[in-house]
Design an enzyme around this catalytic site. Sequence first.
Site, PDB file in Angstrom:
ATOM      1  N   ASN A   9      -8.772  -9.074  -4.824  1.00 53.22           N
ATOM      2  CA  ASN A   9      -8.361  -8.528  -3.524  1.00 53.22           C
ATOM      3  C   ASN A   9      -8.008  -7.058  -3.749  1.00 53.22           C
ATOM      4  OD1 ASN A   9      -7.187  -7.880  -1.095  1.00 53.22           O
ATOM      5  ND2 ASN A   9      -5.342  -9.112  -1.410  1.00 53.22           N
ATOM      6  N   LYS A  11      -7.262  -4.924  -1.557  1.00 52.35           N
ATOM      7  CA  LYS A  11      -6.312  -4.453  -0.526  1.00 52.35           C
ATOM      8  C   LYS A  11      -6.795  -3.115   0.047  1.00 52.35           C
ATOM      9  CE  LYS A  11      -2.674  -6.781  -3.037  1.00 52.35           C
ATOM     10  NZ  LYS A  11      -1.270  -7.062  -3.118  1.00 52.35           N
ATOM     11  N   HIS A  96      -2.925 -13.454   4.352  1.00 59.13           N
ATOM     12  CA  HIS A  96      -2.257 -12.881   3.179  1.00 59.13           C
ATOM     13  C   HIS A  96      -0.813 -12.544   3.565  1.00 59.13           C
ATOM     14  CE1 HIS A  96      -1.250 -10.090  -0.049  1.00 59.13           C
ATOM     15  NE2 HIS A  96      -2.236 -10.643  -0.737  1.00 59.13           N
ATOM     16  N   GLU A  98       0.918 -10.056   3.107  1.00 57.95           N
ATOM     17  CA  GLU A  98       1.093  -8.700   3.662  1.00 57.95           C
ATOM     18  C   GLU A  98       0.724  -8.679   5.146  1.00 57.95           C
ATOM     19  OE1 GLU A  98      -1.233  -6.775   0.646  1.00 57.95           O
ATOM     20  OE2 GLU A  98       0.319  -7.286  -0.811  1.00 57.95           O
ATOM     21  N   GLU A 168       0.379 -18.124  -3.222  1.00 57.72           N
ATOM     22  CA  GLU A 168       0.828 -16.810  -3.668  1.00 57.72           C
ATOM     23  C   GLU A 168       2.317 -16.652  -3.380  1.00 57.72           C
ATOM     24  OE1 GLU A 168      -2.594 -13.869  -3.955  1.00 57.72           O
ATOM     25  OE2 GLU A 168      -1.897 -13.749  -1.907  1.00 57.72           O
ATOM     26  N   GLY A 174       2.304  -8.221  -6.767  1.00 60.52           N
ATOM     27  CA  GLY A 174       2.454  -6.792  -7.027  1.00 60.52           C
ATOM     28  C   GLY A 174       3.765  -6.432  -7.706  1.00 60.52           C
ATOM     29  N   SER A 214       0.396 -11.386  -9.554  1.00 61.76           N
ATOM     30  CA  SER A 214       0.428 -10.709 -10.858  1.00 61.76           C
ATOM     31  C   SER A 214      -0.356 -11.442 -11.952  1.00 61.76           C
ATOM     32  CB  SER A 214       1.869 -10.454 -11.308  1.00 61.76           C
ATOM     33  OG  SER A 214       2.539  -9.635 -10.356  1.00 61.76           O
TER      34      SER A 214
HETATM   35  C1  PEP Z   1      -2.762 -10.350  -4.036  1.00 56.75           C
HETATM   36  O1  PEP Z   1      -2.968  -9.276  -3.508  1.00 56.75           O
HETATM   37  O2  PEP Z   1      -3.119 -11.362  -3.443  1.00 56.75           O
HETATM   38  C2  PEP Z   1      -2.122 -10.385  -5.359  1.00 56.75           C
HETATM   39  C3  PEP Z   1      -1.915 -11.536  -5.920  1.00 56.75           C
HETATM   40  O3  PEP Z   1      -1.775  -9.174  -5.907  1.00 56.75           O
HETATM   41  P1  PEP Z   1      -1.284  -8.925  -7.433  1.00 56.75           P
HETATM   42  O4  PEP Z   1      -2.266  -9.615  -8.338  1.00 56.75           O
HETATM   43  O5  PEP Z   1      -1.309  -7.427  -7.592  1.00 56.75           O
HETATM   44  O6  PEP Z   1       0.086  -9.495  -7.558  1.00 56.75           O
END
Ligand code: PEP
Length: 256
Positions: A9, A11, A96, A98, A168, A174, A214
Amino acid sequence: MRKLLIAGNWKMNAGPTEAKVLADEMAEMWKSKDFNNEALICPPYVSLPFVVKSFRDSFFKTGAQNVYTEDNGAFTGEISTSMLKELTCDYVIIGHSERREYFQESDEFIASKVVKSLNESIRPILCVGEKLEERKANDQKTVVGTQLKAVLSQVDEKHAEDFVVAYEPVWAIGTGETASPEQAQEMHAFIRSLIAENWSPDAADKVRILYGGSMKPANAEELLSQKDVDGGLIGGASLKAGSFSEIMAIAEQTTK
Ligand code: PEP
């Protein structure tokens, strides 16, 4: 056995120029190599055509980070499933954290986007996960259960093979902090049991459940080797061809 899905992803990163360089690099790294699982990149909308082109002769798939429920019309700023199909997108990330947090997307709205995508043969990756304060209050199962059931109640189990869930935990996105393999497995097993209850055990067995938060080369093996972890949704580490590629290689080792 379910194939692992290793999904990046990007983003709001990598506009057309950068996206092309990055996708070319990934395709080059795997040129003439087999990949027995599935690899997917979800760039920003404007970069999609360039990434599709870079991946034209490779096994990499492309997906979008969002979609709208209508086909066309006066919906300024939105993108439809038919537009994504025209670009040959295979997947779309929906709900997501976000989008839930910054754009106030509700469970009902998210469910309607999942339904629309499945009806139009684009595989949705439905994101669910609890916030830090919810985890601290031990509410993670209630939160994830509510998010998931809002969608399961609207979708027919005949779509199980095309339906992907990404667990998630928001506190791990992040932040550099990752759920432990045990925490991930516990939540993934819970998600699968909810699908079995709401659909059927057979359907639950077909749904792929990704871990996101992460994930990186250093922790991918312990996460991907958990019984109910069927891949990863990867943010930061998907913005470097080398680290994404390393995670893909770990997926291959894990499923050998
Ligand atoms: C994500 O954007 O879905 C995500 C898991 O980001 P990251 O791997 O940077 O934590």
